[in-house]
Design an enzyme around this catalytic site. Structure first.
Site, PDB file in Angstrom:
ATOM      1  N   SER A  35       0.825  -1.187   0.168  1.00 28.74           N
ATOM      2  CA  SER A  35      -0.260   0.062   0.115  1.00 28.74           C
ATOM      3  C   SER A  35       0.903   1.286  -0.152  1.00 28.74           C
ATOM      4  O   SER A  35       0.555   2.285  -0.768  1.00 28.74           O
ATOM      5  CB  SER A  35      -0.987  -0.066   1.144  1.00 28.74           C
ATOM      6  OG  SER A  35      -0.728   0.760   2.013  1.00 28.74           O
ATOM      7  N   ALA A  83       4.008   1.852  -1.122  1.00 23.35           N
ATOM      8  CA  ALA A  83       4.610   2.081  -2.448  1.00 23.35           C
ATOM      9  C   ALA A  83       3.749   2.355  -3.394  1.00 23.35           C
ATOM     10  O   ALA A  83       3.974   3.385  -4.431  1.00 23.35           O
ATOM     11  CB  ALA A  83       5.403   0.881  -2.811  1.00 23.35           C
ATOM     12  N   ASP A 139       9.371  -3.399  -3.687  1.00 21.16           N
ATOM     13  CA  ASP A 139       8.006  -2.970  -3.776  1.00 21.16           C
ATOM     14  C   ASP A 139       7.635  -1.918  -4.656  1.00 21.16           C
ATOM     15  O   ASP A 139       6.948  -1.828  -5.547  1.00 21.16           O
ATOM     16  CB  ASP A 139       7.358  -2.708  -2.351  1.00 21.16           C
ATOM     17  CG  ASP A 139       6.940  -3.713  -1.391  1.00 21.16           C
ATOM     18  OD1 ASP A 139       7.361  -4.870  -1.695  1.00 21.16           O
ATOM     19  OD2 ASP A 139       6.500  -3.387  -0.516  1.00 21.16           O
TER      20      ASP A 139
HETATM   21  O1  PMV Z   1       5.217  -6.388   3.741  1.00 19.79           O
HETATM   22  P1  PMV Z   1       5.480  -5.651   2.716  1.00 19.79           P
HETATM   23  O2  PMV Z   1       4.459  -5.459   1.587  1.00 19.79           O
HETATM   24  O3  PMV Z   1       5.919  -4.162   2.960  1.00 19.79           O
HETATM   25  O4  PMV Z   1       6.785  -6.439   2.048  1.00 19.79           O
HETATM   26  C1  PMV Z   1       8.166  -6.409   2.704  1.00 19.79           C
HETATM   27  C2  PMV Z   1       9.058  -7.204   1.711  1.00 19.79           C
HETATM   28  C3  PMV Z   1      10.241  -7.401   2.584  1.00 19.79           C
HETATM   29  O5  PMV Z   1      10.911  -8.407   1.839  1.00 19.79           O
HETATM   30  C4  PMV Z   1       9.845  -8.092   4.034  1.00 19.79           C
HETATM   31  C5  PMV Z   1      10.994  -6.280   2.675  1.00 19.79           C
HETATM   32  C6  PMV Z   1      11.998  -5.562   1.743  1.00 19.79           C
HETATM   33  O6  PMV Z   1      11.833  -4.446   1.827  1.00 19.79           O
HETATM   34  O7  PMV Z   1      11.866  -6.261   0.614  1.00 19.79           O
END
Ligand code: PMV
Length: 321
Positions: A108, A110, A152
């Site tokens: 959300s 990004a 993201d």
């Molecule tokens: O939870 P989200 O949608 O923000 O995804 C984070 C992904 C991670 O690998 C845990 C962190 C990153 O920066 O890649």
């Protein structure tokens, strides 16, 4: 002047979250069922630089000058101004809507950044190259996440399935067959920065076992890439479940997510895993288009607060990075 709007999709990390922060490969796809949208209206009767922000989905209605210092929106607007080479934007009203649940692994933050960057640039008569949109959004990801890998902002800005390694040009993935996914929300909100920070602390205290898990996840992502491109869904599902077990070992799952993953496997999914930072948020399951409606019902019965089908179709496109 007419209103200018831009939108951006959510995302699902199919393989490799957390390990991607430590340089291992990961696979992410855009999720068009959920979207962030930014709309910019001119405010001709206000003073230049006067910016009103109205974002009901995150319960924010404030003037830019009233935001606390360091607020991600304030920083993003500053960075957009400096990228566009304007000292201050004309008076405007910025409306932000998002159907992407916050703090739940679907990107959300990004997506809101990307939609805001495109709408504000468009309002100024400019269209920024996708790479710059992604880089600007990455700057804001640092506020939300602490040490983001950049996956993201990349998958959301480019809106294509990607094979991603931190600090390297990404590659577009070409699907051999459509992938039918079911995404289900545990209903628990979780802070990416907190979960990523905890993993970092444990890795710093005892690196060896964590390096092993990261290696195993990276290996799974590499194998998964070949399966995505050849279209062997059963094998891809098996790899998703293997990835989930590694995320459990990393300590980032929770009973609610494990219950949904288990329910998916018992109801015809080829594989399932948490997606995003974990400890709440969403999980994703791979299934057939015939089984998808049943799986949605089964996941709701198993406690999902929301569940929906997302079909990712093969699309020819150039490799970019
Ligand atoms: O939870 P989200 O949608 O923000 O995804 C984070 C992904 C991670 O690998 C845990 C962190 C990153 O920066 O890649």
């Amino acid at each position: 002047m007419p209103a200018i709007s831009a939108s951006a999709p959510g995302k699902v990390i199919l393989f490799g979250e957390h390990a991607v922060v430590y340089g291992r490969p990961a696979i992410a796809i855009p999720l068009s069922q959920v979207q962030a949208k930014a709309i910019v209206y001119a405010s001709p009767r206000s003073q230049p630089g006067q910016i009103e922000i109205d974002a009901p989905d995150i319960e924010l209605k404030a003037g830019l000058d009233d935001l606390p210092p360091g607020h991600p929106f304030a920083l993003l607007i500053q960075k957009i101004q400096s990228r566009l080479g304007v000292e201050r934007l004309p008076a405007l009203r910025l409306q932000i809507h998002s159907s992407i649940p916050i703090a739940s692994g679907l990107g959300s933050g990004a997506a809101i950044s990307v939609a805001m960057i495109r709408a504000l640039a468009g309002f100024m008569g400019r269209e920024l190259p996708v790479q710059e949109v992604s880089e600007l959004a990455y700057e804001i990801e640092k506020i939300y996440h602490g040490t983001p890998s950049g996956i993201d902002n990349t998958v959301i800005a480019y809106a294509q399935p990607i094979f991603f390694v931190r600090s390297q040009p990404f590659q577009t993935l070409h699907l051999a067959l459509p992938l039918t996914l079911v995404v289900a929300d545990s209903g628990l909100r979780s802070s990416t920065a907190a979960v990523v920070g905890e993993v970092r602390q444990r890795w710093q205290a005892d690196p060896a076992p964590y390096e092993q898990i990261f290696d195993a996840i990276g290996e799974i992502a590499l194998q998964a890439r070949a399966e995505v491109e050849t279209g062997r869904a059963a094998e891809l599902g098996r790899l998703m479940s293997a990835n989930h077990r590694r995320l459990q070992a990393l300590g980032v799952s929770c009973p609610e997510l494990d219950r949904l993953v288990e329910a998916a496997l018992q109801n015809g999914a080829a594989g399932a895993k948490l997606c995003g930072a974990g400890r709440g948020g969403n999980m994703v399951a791979l299934t057939t288009s015939e089984n998808a409606p049943h799986l949605v019902t089964a996941l709701r019965q198993a406690g999902a607060k929301n569940a929906f089908v997302s079909i990712l179709r093969p699309a020819a496109g150039p490799i970019q990075g």
